[in-house]
Design a protein around this motif. Structure first.
Motif, PDB file in Angstrom:
ATOM      1  N   LEU A 200       0.860  -1.178   0.000  1.00 16.21           N
ATOM      2  CA  LEU A 200       0.000   0.000   0.000  1.00 16.21           C
ATOM      3  C   LEU A 200       0.897   1.229   0.000  1.00 16.21           C
ATOM      4  CD1 LEU A 200      -2.904   1.109   0.239  1.00 16.21           C
ATOM      5  CD2 LEU A 200      -2.605   1.041   2.703  1.00 16.21           C
ATOM      6  N   LEU A 201       0.777   2.042  -1.012  1.00 18.10           N
ATOM      7  CA  LEU A 201       1.597   3.237  -1.157  1.00 18.10           C
ATOM      8  C   LEU A 201       0.973   4.396  -0.394  1.00 18.10           C
ATOM      9  CD1 LEU A 201       3.919   4.714  -2.662  1.00 18.10           C
ATOM     10  CD2 LEU A 201       2.244   5.206  -4.442  1.00 18.10           C
ATOM     11  N   THR A 202       1.770   5.073   0.424  1.00 16.93           N
ATOM     12  CA  THR A 202       1.282   6.238   1.161  1.00 16.93           C
ATOM     13  C   THR A 202       2.161   7.444   0.854  1.00 16.93           C
ATOM     14  OG1 THR A 202       2.649   6.008   3.141  1.00 16.93           O
ATOM     15  CG2 THR A 202       0.612   4.716   3.064  1.00 16.93           C
ATOM     16  N   LEU A 203       1.636   8.587   1.124  1.00 19.50           N
ATOM     17  CA  LEU A 203       2.412   9.821   0.997  1.00 19.50           C
ATOM     18  C   LEU A 203       2.648  10.388   2.390  1.00 19.50           C
ATOM     19  CD1 LEU A 203       0.664  11.367  -2.122  1.00 19.50           C
ATOM     20  CD2 LEU A 203       2.774  10.051  -2.016  1.00 19.50           C
ATOM     21  N   ALA A 204       3.045   9.520   3.296  1.00 21.86           N
ATOM     22  CA  ALA A 204       3.308   9.915   4.677  1.00 21.86           C
ATOM     23  C   ALA A 204       4.326  11.046   4.712  1.00 21.86           C
ATOM     24  CB  ALA A 204       3.819   8.721   5.469  1.00 21.86           C
ATOM     25  N   GLY A 205       4.084  12.020   5.555  1.00 17.98           N
ATOM     26  CA  GLY A 205       5.003  13.135   5.684  1.00 17.98           C
ATOM     27  C   GLY A 205       4.626  14.335   4.838  1.00 17.98           C
ATOM     28  N   GLY A 206       3.579  14.227   4.053  1.00 18.95           N
ATOM     29  CA  GLY A 206       3.108  15.368   3.281  1.00 18.95           C
ATOM     30  C   GLY A 206       3.859  15.588   1.985  1.00 18.95           C
ATOM     31  N   PRO A 207       3.744  16.796   1.432  1.00 16.05           N
ATOM     32  CA  PRO A 207       4.376  17.101   0.146  1.00 16.05           C
ATOM     33  C   PRO A 207       5.886  16.881   0.188  1.00 16.05           C
ATOM     34  CG  PRO A 207       2.883  18.857   0.787  1.00 16.05           C
ATOM     35  CD  PRO A 207       3.013  17.939   1.964  1.00 16.05           C
ATOM     36  N   GLN A 208       6.420  16.423  -0.927  1.00 16.43           N
ATOM     37  CA  GLN A 208       7.851  16.147  -1.004  1.00 16.43           C
ATOM     38  C   GLN A 208       8.512  17.117  -1.966  1.00 16.43           C
ATOM     39  OE1 GLN A 208       8.032  12.069  -2.178  1.00 16.43           O
ATOM     40  NE2 GLN A 208       7.269  11.330  -0.237  1.00 16.43           N
ATOM     41  N   ARG A 209       9.734  17.503  -1.602  1.00 11.23           N
ATOM     42  CA  ARG A 209      10.504  18.431  -2.434  1.00 11.23           C
ATOM     43  C   ARG A 209      11.958  17.991  -2.459  1.00 11.23           C
ATOM     44  NH1 ARG A 209       7.113  21.199   0.803  1.00 11.23           N
ATOM     45  NH2 ARG A 209       5.572  22.515  -0.190  1.00 11.23           N
ATOM     46  N   GLY A 210      12.660  18.392  -3.491  1.00 10.38           N
ATOM     47  CA  GLY A 210      14.094  18.132  -3.572  1.00 10.38           C
ATOM     48  C   GLY A 210      14.448  16.665  -3.464  1.00 10.38           C
ATOM     49  N   ARG A 211      15.393  16.354  -2.587  1.00 12.24           N
ATOM     50  CA  ARG A 211      15.872  14.977  -2.428  1.00 12.24           C
ATOM     51  C   ARG A 211      14.807  14.024  -1.900  1.00 12.24           C
ATOM     52  NH1 ARG A 211      22.018  15.354  -0.105  1.00 12.24           N
ATOM     53  NH2 ARG A 211      22.851  16.419  -1.933  1.00 12.24           N
ATOM     54  N   ALA A 212      13.802  14.556  -1.241  1.00 13.02           N
ATOM     55  CA  ALA A 212      12.743  13.712  -0.680  1.00 13.02           C
ATOM     56  C   ALA A 212      11.805  13.154  -1.750  1.00 13.02           C
ATOM     57  CB  ALA A 212      11.929  14.492   0.346  1.00 13.02           C
ATOM     58  N   LEU A 213      11.845  13.732  -2.951  1.00 12.22           N
ATOM     59  CA  LEU A 213      10.977  13.235  -4.018  1.00 12.22           C
ATOM     60  C   LEU A 213      11.241  11.756  -4.252  1.00 12.22           C
ATOM     61  CD1 LEU A 213      11.079  16.106  -6.643  1.00 12.22           C
ATOM     62  CD2 LEU A 213       9.130  15.379  -5.287  1.00 12.22           C
ATOM     63  N   GLY A 214      10.210  11.002  -4.296  1.00 12.22           N
ATOM     64  CA  GLY A 214      10.341   9.573  -4.538  1.00 12.22           C
ATOM     65  C   GLY A 214      10.509   8.749  -3.277  1.00 12.22           C
ATOM     66  N   ALA A 215      10.631   9.388  -2.119  1.00 16.79           N
ATOM     67  CA  ALA A 215      10.755   8.658  -0.852  1.00 16.79           C
ATOM     68  C   ALA A 215       9.350   8.339  -0.349  1.00 16.79           C
ATOM     69  CB  ALA A 215      11.526   9.482   0.170  1.00 16.79           C
ATOM     70  N   LEU A 216       8.741   7.369  -0.971  1.00 14.90           N
ATOM     71  CA  LEU A 216       7.351   7.036  -0.669  1.00 14.90           C
ATOM     72  C   LEU A 216       7.253   6.043   0.479  1.00 14.90           C
ATOM     73  CD1 LEU A 216       6.238   6.579  -4.360  1.00 14.90           C
ATOM     74  CD2 LEU A 216       5.953   8.608  -2.934  1.00 14.90           C
ATOM     75  N   GLY A 217       6.151   6.109   1.201  1.00 14.94           N
ATOM     76  CA  GLY A 217       5.901   5.138   2.257  1.00 14.94           C
ATOM     77  C   GLY A 217       5.206   3.922   1.666  1.00 14.94           C
ATOM     78  N   ILE A 218       5.746   2.752   1.911  1.00 13.99           N
ATOM     79  CA  ILE A 218       5.123   1.521   1.420  1.00 13.99           C
ATOM     80  C   ILE A 218       4.828   0.625   2.612  1.00 13.99           C
ATOM     81  CG2 ILE A 218       5.402  -0.546   0.009  1.00 13.99           C
ATOM     82  CD1 ILE A 218       7.190   1.080  -1.836  1.00 13.99           C
ATOM     83  N   LEU A 219       3.549   0.291   2.775  1.00 13.16           N
ATOM     84  CA  LEU A 219       3.126  -0.621   3.836  1.00 13.16           C
ATOM     85  C   LEU A 219       2.926  -2.006   3.241  1.00 13.16           C
ATOM     86  CD1 LEU A 219       0.353   1.467   5.626  1.00 13.16           C
ATOM     87  CD2 LEU A 219       2.617   0.938   6.500  1.00 13.16           C
ATOM     88  N   GLU A 220       3.583  -2.989   3.795  1.00 13.81           N
ATOM     89  CA  GLU A 220       3.357  -4.376   3.399  1.00 13.81           C
ATOM     90  C   GLU A 220       2.101  -4.858   4.124  1.00 13.81           C
ATOM     91  OE1 GLU A 220       5.336  -5.942   1.190  1.00 13.81           O
ATOM     92  OE2 GLU A 220       6.738  -4.268   1.063  1.00 13.81           O
ATOM     93  N   ASN A 221       1.245  -5.596   3.444  1.00 16.00           N
ATOM     94  CA  ASN A 221      -0.001  -6.108   4.025  1.00 16.00           C
ATOM     95  C   ASN A 221      -0.820  -4.962   4.627  1.00 16.00           C
ATOM     96  OD1 ASN A 221      -1.935  -8.016   4.670  1.00 16.00           O
ATOM     97  ND2 ASN A 221      -0.991  -8.536   6.613  1.00 16.00           N
ATOM     98  N   GLY A 222      -1.016  -3.924   3.840  1.00 12.18           N
ATOM     99  CA  GLY A 222      -1.697  -2.727   4.314  1.00 12.18           C
ATOM    100  C   GLY A 222      -3.207  -2.777   4.162  1.00 12.18           C
ATOM    101  N   ALA A 223      -3.859  -1.811   4.812  1.00 12.70           N
ATOM    102  CA  ALA A 223      -5.318  -1.712   4.775  1.00 12.70           C
ATOM    103  C   ALA A 223      -5.737  -0.244   4.821  1.00 12.70           C
ATOM    104  CB  ALA A 223      -5.928  -2.463   5.946  1.00 12.70           C
TER     105      ALA A 223
END
Length: 62
Positions: free
Chosen positions: A9-32
């Motif tokens: 399950l892909l999340t955008l935890a932490g809010g908007p991303q800029r600069g080096r943080a781009l692409g640092a997505l939150g991925i939950l295994e076995n998410g709901a």
């Protein structure tokens, strides 16, 4: 509605991303996800959300 057992399950935890943080997505295994009145009210691990919302109609994401 509880949609559970998502392999990833892909999340955008932490809010908007800029600069080096781009692409640092939150991925939950076995998410709901819990949806109520067309809004996401909870995101987390399948076991945790099933315990927290035992009476909510559920659907397997598989």
């Amino acid at each position: 509605m509880l949609i559970h057992s998502s392999s990833q399950l892909l999340t955008l935890a932490g809010g908007p991303q800029r600069g080096r943080a781009l692409g640092a997505l939150g991925i939950l295994e076995n998410g709901a996800v819990v949806i109520r009145d067309e809004k996401i009210v909870a995101v987390g691990a399948t076991d945790e959300l099933r315990a927290a919302y035992p009476s909510v109609l559920s659907m397997d994401a598989l």
